[in-house]
Design a protein around this motif. Structure first.
Motif, PDB file in Angstrom:
ATOM      1  N   ILE A 125      60.570  70.515  62.914  1.00 10.95           N
ATOM      2  CA  ILE A 125      61.775  70.515  63.741  1.00 10.95           C
ATOM      3  C   ILE A 125      62.892  71.254  63.028  1.00 10.95           C
ATOM      4  CG2 ILE A 125      63.649  69.037  64.618  1.00 10.95           C
ATOM      5  CD1 ILE A 125      61.495  67.017  65.418  1.00 10.95           C
ATOM      6  N   MET A 126      63.112  70.933  61.767  1.00 11.16           N
ATOM      7  CA  MET A 126      64.223  71.509  61.025  1.00 11.16           C
ATOM      8  C   MET A 126      64.021  72.993  60.724  1.00 11.16           C
ATOM      9  SD  MET A 126      66.149  69.076  61.015  1.00 11.16           S
ATOM     10  CE  MET A 126      66.078  67.336  61.243  1.00 11.16           C
TER      11      MET A 126
ATOM     12  N   ALA B 176      69.325  77.275  67.679  1.00  8.49           N
ATOM     13  CA  ALA B 176      70.044  78.030  68.708  1.00  8.49           C
ATOM     14  C   ALA B 176      70.539  77.102  69.809  1.00  8.49           C
ATOM     15  CB  ALA B 176      69.137  79.114  69.295  1.00  8.49           C
ATOM     16  N   ILE B 177      69.706  76.168  70.216  1.00  6.49           N
ATOM     17  CA  ILE B 177      70.100  75.222  71.261  1.00  6.49           C
ATOM     18  C   ILE B 177      71.185  74.278  70.748  1.00  6.49           C
ATOM     19  CG2 ILE B 177      69.289  73.368  72.784  1.00  6.49           C
ATOM     20  CD1 ILE B 177      66.568  74.872  72.855  1.00  6.49           C
ATOM     21  N   ALA B 178      71.095  73.889  69.467  1.00  4.53           N
ATOM     22  CA  ALA B 178      72.137  73.034  68.883  1.00  4.53           C
ATOM     23  C   ALA B 178      73.477  73.773  68.864  1.00  4.53           C
ATOM     24  CB  ALA B 178      71.739  72.596  67.478  1.00  4.53           C
ATOM     25  N   MET B 179      73.458  75.059  68.541  1.00  5.22           N
ATOM     26  CA  MET B 179      74.699  75.848  68.563  1.00  5.22           C
ATOM     27  C   MET B 179      75.240  75.975  69.979  1.00  5.22           C
ATOM     28  SD  MET B 179      74.044  78.840  65.812  1.00  5.22           S
ATOM     29  CE  MET B 179      73.798  78.464  64.098  1.00  5.22           C
TER      30      MET B 179
ATOM     31  N   VAL C  47      77.483  73.818  62.095  1.00  2.00           N
ATOM     32  CA  VAL C  47      76.709  72.961  63.000  1.00  2.00           C
ATOM     33  C   VAL C  47      75.418  72.446  62.363  1.00  2.00           C
ATOM     34  CG1 VAL C  47      75.523  72.818  65.229  1.00  2.00           C
ATOM     35  CG2 VAL C  47      77.680  74.079  65.039  1.00  2.00           C
ATOM     36  N   LEU C  48      74.527  73.337  61.976  1.00  2.00           N
ATOM     37  CA  LEU C  48      73.215  72.896  61.486  1.00  2.00           C
ATOM     38  C   LEU C  48      73.293  72.039  60.225  1.00  2.00           C
ATOM     39  CD1 LEU C  48      70.964  75.990  62.278  1.00  2.00           C
ATOM     40  CD2 LEU C  48      71.598  74.068  63.734  1.00  2.00           C
ATOM     41  N   PRO C  49      74.122  72.392  59.241  1.00  2.00           N
ATOM     42  CA  PRO C  49      74.203  71.525  58.057  1.00  2.00           C
ATOM     43  C   PRO C  49      74.652  70.095  58.379  1.00  2.00           C
ATOM     44  CG  PRO C  49      75.161  73.654  57.563  1.00  2.00           C
ATOM     45  CD  PRO C  49      74.898  73.627  59.044  1.00  2.00           C
ATOM     46  N   LEU C  50      75.396  69.914  59.450  1.00  2.00           N
ATOM     47  CA  LEU C  50      75.849  68.571  59.814  1.00  2.00           C
ATOM     48  C   LEU C  50      74.867  67.835  60.717  1.00  2.00           C
ATOM     49  CD1 LEU C  50      79.620  69.326  60.342  1.00  2.00           C
ATOM     50  CD2 LEU C  50      78.624  67.845  58.585  1.00  2.00           C
ATOM     51  N   VAL C  51      74.276  68.523  61.681  1.00  4.82           N
ATOM     52  CA  VAL C  51      73.410  67.811  62.630  1.00  4.82           C
ATOM     53  C   VAL C  51      71.959  67.725  62.173  1.00  4.82           C
ATOM     54  CG1 VAL C  51      74.944  68.327  64.558  1.00  4.82           C
ATOM     55  CG2 VAL C  51      72.942  69.787  64.171  1.00  4.82           C
ATOM     56  N   TYR C  52      71.545  68.579  61.250  1.00  8.24           N
ATOM     57  CA  TYR C  52      70.186  68.482  60.718  1.00  8.24           C
ATOM     58  C   TYR C  52      70.091  67.439  59.610  1.00  8.24           C
ATOM     59  CZ  TYR C  52      68.028  72.544  63.048  1.00  8.24           C
ATOM     60  OH  TYR C  52      67.481  73.424  63.946  1.00  8.24           O
ATOM     61  N   GLN C  53      71.170  67.139  58.936  1.00  4.57           N
ATOM     62  CA  GLN C  53      71.156  66.161  57.857  1.00  4.57           C
ATOM     63  C   GLN C  53      71.259  64.776  58.490  1.00  4.57           C
ATOM     64  OE1 GLN C  53      73.014  63.859  56.054  1.00  4.57           O
ATOM     65  NE2 GLN C  53      71.763  63.995  54.225  1.00  4.57           N
ATOM     66  N   GLU C  54      70.282  63.927  58.226  1.00  2.00           N
ATOM     67  CA  GLU C  54      70.170  62.650  58.929  1.00  2.00           C
ATOM     68  C   GLU C  54      71.398  61.765  58.797  1.00  2.00           C
ATOM     69  OE1 GLU C  54      67.087  58.914  59.434  1.00  2.00           O
ATOM     70  OE2 GLU C  54      66.884  60.219  57.690  1.00  2.00           O
ATOM     71  N   THR C  55      71.950  61.639  57.604  1.00  2.00           N
ATOM     72  CA  THR C  55      73.086  60.735  57.415  1.00  2.00           C
ATOM     73  C   THR C  55      74.313  61.229  58.165  1.00  2.00           C
ATOM     74  OG1 THR C  55      72.217  60.147  55.245  1.00  2.00           O
ATOM     75  CG2 THR C  55      74.511  59.569  55.696  1.00  2.00           C
TER      76      THR C  55
ATOM     77  N   LYS D 100      72.661  65.905  70.818  1.00  2.00           N
ATOM     78  CA  LYS D 100      73.807  65.058  71.160  1.00  2.00           C
ATOM     79  C   LYS D 100      74.889  65.144  70.081  1.00  2.00           C
ATOM     80  CE  LYS D 100      72.383  61.246  74.035  1.00  2.00           C
ATOM     81  NZ  LYS D 100      72.051  59.810  74.040  1.00  2.00           N
ATOM     82  N   ALA D 101      74.462  65.120  68.819  1.00  2.00           N
ATOM     83  CA  ALA D 101      75.423  65.209  67.717  1.00  2.00           C
ATOM     84  C   ALA D 101      76.118  66.564  67.731  1.00  2.00           C
ATOM     85  CB  ALA D 101      74.715  64.980  66.376  1.00  2.00           C
ATOM     86  N   ALA D 102      75.392  67.630  68.029  1.00  2.00           N
ATOM     87  CA  ALA D 102      75.993  68.966  68.083  1.00  2.00           C
ATOM     88  C   ALA D 102      77.043  69.049  69.180  1.00  2.00           C
ATOM     89  CB  ALA D 102      74.908  70.029  68.293  1.00  2.00           C
ATOM     90  N   SER D 103      76.742  68.497  70.335  1.00  2.00           N
ATOM     91  CA  SER D 103      77.692  68.516  71.444  1.00  2.00           C
ATOM     92  C   SER D 103      78.949  67.717  71.098  1.00  2.00           C
ATOM     93  CB  SER D 103      77.024  67.952  72.700  1.00  2.00           C
ATOM     94  OG  SER D 103      77.931  67.955  73.775  1.00  2.00           O
ATOM     95  N   LYS D 104      78.776  66.538  70.524  1.00  2.00           N
ATOM     96  CA  LYS D 104      79.919  65.703  70.150  1.00  2.00           C
ATOM     97  C   LYS D 104      80.749  66.377  69.064  1.00  2.00           C
ATOM     98  CE  LYS D 104      79.428  61.234  69.940  1.00  2.00           C
ATOM     99  NZ  LYS D 104      79.085  59.872  69.440  1.00  2.00           N
ATOM    100  N   LEU D 105      80.091  66.955  68.076  1.00  2.00           N
ATOM    101  CA  LEU D 105      80.791  67.669  67.011  1.00  2.00           C
ATOM    102  C   LEU D 105      81.602  68.825  67.603  1.00  2.00           C
ATOM    103  CD1 LEU D 105      81.234  67.979  63.935  1.00  2.00           C
ATOM    104  CD2 LEU D 105      79.204  69.468  63.923  1.00  2.00           C
TER     105      LEU D 105
END
Length: 176
Positions: free
Chosen positions: A12-13, A20-23, A49-57, A144-149
């Protein structure tokens, strides 16, 4: 050799199409706030975006906050833990550098697929984002996290957004 869940998470990661979809999800969240203020979506926003939404915590910190709470809410100390909630966020600079290639591959896909477009040095998106059905829980959470961010970022100045995250300017090197 990786097996089971660990392999699935790794796949996934490593998927630039998911990035691209997360962006795209981030851009839609960001642009949904445009009527409140005329913020422009920059490269700085997208590389975060990716460094924040791909990292689980950090993803979980984003997801557990209400949209109305804003980005600063992830910096609040959780009284149940002795560790500040934002320690993961403060490591954003090393994650930005580590994910630089993956981020730009994902951005290239987003532009090539017309999910995001570049106009006069700023990014925009005219396609409405809708969370896909029949996706894994982890993928759903990333989007969801990407959209909220993006929603949070759209309500902040560029300086405030980058300062809250503790982002330092990246020094990209170009080879000719």
């Amino acid at each position: 050799m990786m097996k089971g869940t660990l392999l699935h998470e790794y796949e996934i990661m490593q998927n630039p199409a998911l990035g691209a979809i997360a962006m795209w999800a981030f851009s839609q969240g960001f642009l949904s706030r445009q009527s409140e203020n005329m913020r422009l979506l920059t490269l700085w926003h997208l590389v975060s975006v990716l460094p924040l939404v791909y990292q689980e915590t950090s993803r979980k910190m984003i997801l557990k906050r209400r949209e109305a709470s804003g980005l600063r809410s992830i910096l609040d100390r959780d009284t149940k833990n002795s560790i500040a909630q934002n320690e993961v966020v403060f490591d954003i600079n090393s994650r930005l550098r580590a994910m630089e290639d993956r981020t730009f591959r994902s951005l290239n896909i987003a532009i090539a697929c017309k999910l995001i477009s570049l106009e006069d040095g700023y990014f925009t998106s005219s396609l409405s984002f809708k969370l896909p059905k029949n996706i894994s829980i982890e993928t759903r959470d990333i989007l969801k996290a990407a959209s909220k961010l993006g929603f949070w970022a759209g309500g902040m100045s560029d300086f405030e957004y980058l300062t809250v995250l503790g982002v330092e300017p990246l020094k990209w090197t170009f080879q000719y």
